[in-house]
Design an enzyme around this catalytic site. Sequence first.
Site, mmCIF file in Angstrom:
data_model
loop_
_atom_site.group_PDB
_atom_site.id
_atom_site.type_symbol
_atom_site.label_atom_id
_atom_site.label_comp_id
_atom_site.label_asym_id
_atom_site.label_seq_id
_atom_site.Cartn_x
_atom_site.Cartn_y
_atom_site.Cartn_z
ATOM 1 C CB CYS A 94 -1.004 -0.027 1.146
ATOM 2 S SG CYS A 94 -2.344 1.193 0.934
ATOM 3 C CG HIS A 172 -3.738 -3.023 3.230
ATOM 4 N ND1 HIS A 172 -2.651 -2.604 3.964
ATOM 5 C CD2 HIS A 172 -4.297 -1.902 2.716
ATOM 6 C CE1 HIS A 172 -2.551 -1.284 3.908
ATOM 7 N NE2 HIS A 172 -3.528 -0.832 3.142
ATOM 8 C CD GLU A 174 -1.180 -5.194 5.694
ATOM 9 O OE1 GLU A 174 -1.133 -3.955 5.789
ATOM 10 O OE2 GLU A 174 -1.213 -5.797 4.601
#
Length: 230
Positions: A94, A172, A174
């Site tokens: 990102c 993303h 994560e």
Amino acid sequence: MRIGILQTGHVPDTLRDDFPSYALMFERLLAGHGFTFAHWMAVDMDFPTGPEDADGWLITGSRHGAYEDLPFIAPLEQLIRDIHATQRPLVGICFGHQIIAQALGGKVEKAPAGWAVGPTTYSFDDRSVRLMAWHQDQVTQLPEGARVLGGNDFCPYGMLGYDDSILTVQAHPEFDPDFVTGLIDTRGRGVVPDAQLDRAKADLSDHIDKPYLATRIADFFLAHQEAPNV
């Protein structure tokens, strides 16, 4: 293999009791591949002495824009260029995806079409992949030498590669649904249109290809494990 994580943002204060730091999210994402980790809070001007402090590097997401006049931006860009010069593997997620492009000569801007939030489909590696997104900024001009590995109509430069030493992704991997729910409720309201946030929240139970990108990143690092650094 020691992975240095450069944190460029903080988990919102209202979510810190329930969610770890961004660095720990990435440790969990990349667990099981034999990595060890070290963290630097770059957003707070905490930097390593140089690229040699880790075998590979990862730059996290951030609420800040790569183009903002903030103290940590210039030294982070120089570190990116230094890491690239050594050919140590570097991953950007990102904001990390964006700041690497900017540091190497590309351009980052707010997308006129607005935001991407929640489960979002990309074409990566010639396959359809559904990942979490949370961004309005995106890479709009590629640096010299960057190659497009994937994206979608809203974000055509959604995954980039530079030589064989840098891999960056706008999405993303994560983030999990609970964390995105927290972002919607604490950061999204009043910034992102409510209708878009409501649609994203309704889609959070959809399948997310988190393991795919976790493996993609781990394999990228491991491919450099035995390669000599310049």
